[in-house]
Design an enzyme around this catalytic site. Structure first.
Site, PDB file in Angstrom:
ATOM      1  N   TYR A 227       0.845  -1.193   0.000  1.00  0.00           N
ATOM      2  CA  TYR A 227       0.000   0.000   0.000  1.00  0.00           C
ATOM      3  C   TYR A 227       0.886   1.250   0.000  1.00  0.00           C
ATOM      4  O   TYR A 227       1.832   1.335   0.787  1.00  0.00           O
ATOM      5  CB  TYR A 227      -0.893   0.010   1.249  1.00  0.00           C
ATOM      6  CG  TYR A 227      -1.891   1.142   1.295  1.00  0.00           C
ATOM      7  CD1 TYR A 227      -3.144   1.013   0.708  1.00  0.00           C
ATOM      8  CD2 TYR A 227      -1.577   2.355   1.919  1.00  0.00           C
ATOM      9  CE1 TYR A 227      -4.066   2.056   0.742  1.00  0.00           C
ATOM     10  CE2 TYR A 227      -2.493   3.402   1.960  1.00  0.00           C
ATOM     11  CZ  TYR A 227      -3.740   3.245   1.369  1.00  0.00           C
ATOM     12  OH  TYR A 227      -4.647   4.274   1.402  1.00  0.00           O
ATOM     13  N   PHE A 351      -5.697   9.475  -3.147  1.00  0.00           N
ATOM     14  CA  PHE A 351      -4.511   8.927  -3.822  1.00  0.00           C
ATOM     15  C   PHE A 351      -4.160   7.633  -3.111  1.00  0.00           C
ATOM     16  O   PHE A 351      -3.910   7.630  -1.906  1.00  0.00           O
ATOM     17  CB  PHE A 351      -3.339   9.906  -3.694  1.00  0.00           C
ATOM     18  CG  PHE A 351      -2.009   9.361  -4.205  1.00  0.00           C
ATOM     19  CD1 PHE A 351      -1.417   9.880  -5.351  1.00  0.00           C
ATOM     20  CD2 PHE A 351      -1.341   8.331  -3.537  1.00  0.00           C
ATOM     21  CE1 PHE A 351      -0.208   9.381  -5.821  1.00  0.00           C
ATOM     22  CE2 PHE A 351      -0.132   7.825  -4.008  1.00  0.00           C
ATOM     23  CZ  PHE A 351       0.441   8.350  -5.146  1.00  0.00           C
ATOM     24  N   GLU A 352      -4.138   6.524  -3.862  1.00  0.00           N
ATOM     25  CA  GLU A 352      -3.650   5.275  -3.282  1.00  0.00           C
ATOM     26  C   GLU A 352      -2.995   4.499  -4.411  1.00  0.00           C
ATOM     27  O   GLU A 352      -3.511   4.494  -5.532  1.00  0.00           O
ATOM     28  CB  GLU A 352      -4.802   4.392  -2.761  1.00  0.00           C
ATOM     29  CG  GLU A 352      -5.607   4.968  -1.620  1.00  0.00           C
ATOM     30  CD  GLU A 352      -6.724   4.027  -1.144  1.00  0.00           C
ATOM     31  OE1 GLU A 352      -6.783   3.722   0.045  1.00  0.00           O
ATOM     32  OE2 GLU A 352      -7.539   3.610  -1.996  1.00  0.00           O
ATOM     33  N   ILE A 353      -1.872   3.880  -4.145  1.00  0.00           N
ATOM     34  CA  ILE A 353      -1.297   2.908  -5.086  1.00  0.00           C
ATOM     35  C   ILE A 353      -1.189   1.633  -4.274  1.00  0.00           C
ATOM     36  O   ILE A 353      -0.435   1.593  -3.297  1.00  0.00           O
ATOM     37  CB  ILE A 353       0.091   3.347  -5.597  1.00  0.00           C
ATOM     38  CG1 ILE A 353      -0.016   4.657  -6.389  1.00  0.00           C
ATOM     39  CG2 ILE A 353       0.703   2.242  -6.473  1.00  0.00           C
ATOM     40  CD1 ILE A 353       1.297   5.151  -6.986  1.00  0.00           C
TER      41      ILE A 353
END
Ligand code: GDP
Ligand code: NAG
Ligand code: MG
Length: 493
Positions: A227, A351-353
């Site tokens: 994450y 915003f998340e990757i």
């Protein structure tokens, strides 16, 4: 006469230059002091790499050389954006910024989701803004709406309206509740998202400030990260008053074994006295330990003496203490459960990757189900960000999480933007195939935007690649939550 005149002239000149020199001296030493003190307690002006997490690649790389590395592999990954037809302008702004700063070199696809069908003009313009594949998806009623038995309840509408009356941000917007519930518990099940291993969540009207010349999905995968975030801040208390209570009861019921990330999101109360019923009830904070212990000693002594029937030794003060304690209510901290309280810190989820499977498999989906049954997505206004963060806090270890410090990013009024890495800058090389997309962009808007940006200096402690930042304070230095992240990763606990 002549001499005196001359002398006076010198004095005049001296007086003028002297005053200026003096002022200049004060000014320069002042600014030096200011920058020094700003830097002394600033994250933005320091290297914060630790063994648990650090920036993947500082500065720029040549994307062609990077992709030619024999071990490099494009990942099974996509962008995900939930949005509405009327947000077309903002959607285009986000996609243009993403293409310009990253995706022109990597061509990851986009998944756009909506609770209503996208109209043809929307589809036409979005498709024209990228060379990458774009999937458009419509949510089913099950994914988007609250279950019918909930919607039929009288308290459902009432409690949403009530949140508006109490001034809870977005509290009375039913669609906002649905959006939070969707991102908390449904997006990872949607077939267009579930066909990927990784996703990068984006939103309309966000902006990127640096060039990302490497592939973040590949680097996450290679290093076993699960994450990634850019902003870590505090939630508004009144949106989540009962979230932690339900979270703790889920943990207790399922006997969840927490990962090492958990301390990032809770404040722990003093638990040194867990096996002493009296002290456990009266001591929450470290500062209360000493006075409570000394009272306790006196009371114990008194009880001892009474037992031995040495009534002549009865200490009046101790007797009073005993009476006082018997009639004192233990201090109740209403947000404390099992010795802990949610510190409200959360990864900003716009915003998340991340890996899709951290949500879709295992504990998290059970956690969501438990929360859904508690009704908090409508009786309160639980955001998907604190729900994600508490879920991750339970499941992950600190090393599983990555701070994308090198990605300059703005959503609404908050921004993070790094300083450039000295000695690691490369000239901007456009992907030739990308050039065709640039025509049609609004030139005037682009020029105005460029004027409001500052080319960042290059420093040894910098991490960015070709960053041009907005003129505002970095969130790193204004968020107490970020300090918690730093303390936990640097092992300073
Ligand atoms: N399709 C659809 N998307 C929505 C709705 N409400 C919010 N969104 C999307 O959900 C995301 C978050 O919403 P936003 O209003 O930006 O919330 P904020 O970032 O918390 O202020 C954005 O990508 C919006 O486009 C809705 O009613 N329908
Ligand atoms: C991508 O990942 C998904 C989810 O793990 C999987 O079902 C799919 O087969 C993968 N696709 C490719 C091309 O590897
Ligand atoms: Mg938004």
């Amino acid at each position: 006469m002549q001499l005196r005149f001359k002398a006076r002239g010198y004095w005049k000149v001296w007086k003028l230059t002297g005053i200026w020199l003096f002022m200049a001296l004060i000014w320069t030493s002042g600014t030096k002091l200011r920058t020094r003190s700003r830097r002394a307690n600033s994250f933005a002006y320091s290297n914060i790499d630790t063994s648990k997490d650090s920036v993947f690649i500082e500065g720029c790389v040549d994307f062609q050389l990077y992709r030619q590395q024999p071990e490099y592999a494009a990942q099974n990954a996509t962008f995900v954006m939930l949005t509405r037809n009327e947000e077309l302008r903002g959607v285009l702004a986000t996609i243009r910024s993403m293409e310009r700063h990253f995706n022109q070199w990597y061509q990851y696809p986009y998944v756009l989701l909506n609770n209503e069908p996208f109209d043809s003009e929307f589809i036409r313009q979005v498709t024209a803004a990228t060379r990458a594949k774009v999937h458009f998806g419509v949510l089913s009623e099950l994914e988007w709406d609250f279950p019918p038995e909930v919607r039929e309840k009288l308290v459902f509408r009432e409690s949403i309206e009530d949140q508006g009356d109490r001034g809870i941000m977005y509290g009375n917007l039913e669609s906002y509740h649905k959006m939070c519930r969707f991102y908390a518990g449904a997006f990872y099940k949607h077939s267009l998202v579930a066909q990927y291993e990784w996703y990068w969540r984006i939103e309309p009207d966000v902006e990127f400030f640096c060039d990302l010349t490497y592939d973040p999905f590949y680097e996450m995968s290679r290093r076993g990260k699960k994450y990634g975030f850019t902003v870590f801040i505090g939630e508004l208390y009144w949106t989540v008053p009962n979230l932690f209570r339900h979270t703790r009861s889920f943990i207790r019921k399922n006997k969840v074994k927490m990962g090492t990330l958990w301390p990032l999101v809770v404040r722990s109360y003093n638990t040194d006295f867990d096996d002493d019923e009296v002290l456990r009830r009266f001591i929450n904070f470290d500062s209360e330990v000493e006075p409570e212990l000394s009272k306790e000693l006196k009371i114990q002594q008194l009880l001892e003496n009474v037992k031995k029937a040495k009534s002549q030794d009865v200490d009046r003060e101790a007797l009073e203490l005993l009476i006082e304690r018997a009639s004192r209510k233990p201090p109740i901290l209403e947000d404390k459960f099992d010795g802990e309280e949610f510190n409200l810190c959360h990864f900003w989820s716009n915003f998340e990757i991340a890996r899709v499977d951290i949500f879709s498999t295992g504990l998290y989906s059970d956690y969501f189900k438990f929360l859904e049954e508690s009704g908090g997505f409508w009786s309160e206004r639980w955001g998907d960000a604190p729900v994600h963060t508490l879920g991750l806090g339970m499941m992950l270890d600190v090393e599983d999480v990555h701070y994308f410090r090198d990605i300059g990013y703005q959503h609404s009024t908050l921004a993070h933007c790094p300083i450039n890495k000295a000695g690691r800058q490369l000239p901007y090389v456009e992907n030739v195939e990308y050039q065709g997309l640039l025509r049609g962009g609004n030139m005037v808007q682009k020029v105005l935007k460029d004027l409001s940006r500052v080319q960042e200096p290059e420093k040894q402690y910098g991490v960015g690649c070709r960053c041009k930042c907005p003129r505002k304070r970095d969130i790193e230095d204004t968020s107490q939550c970020f300090r918690n992240w730093y303390d936990l990763t640097s092992g300073d606990r």
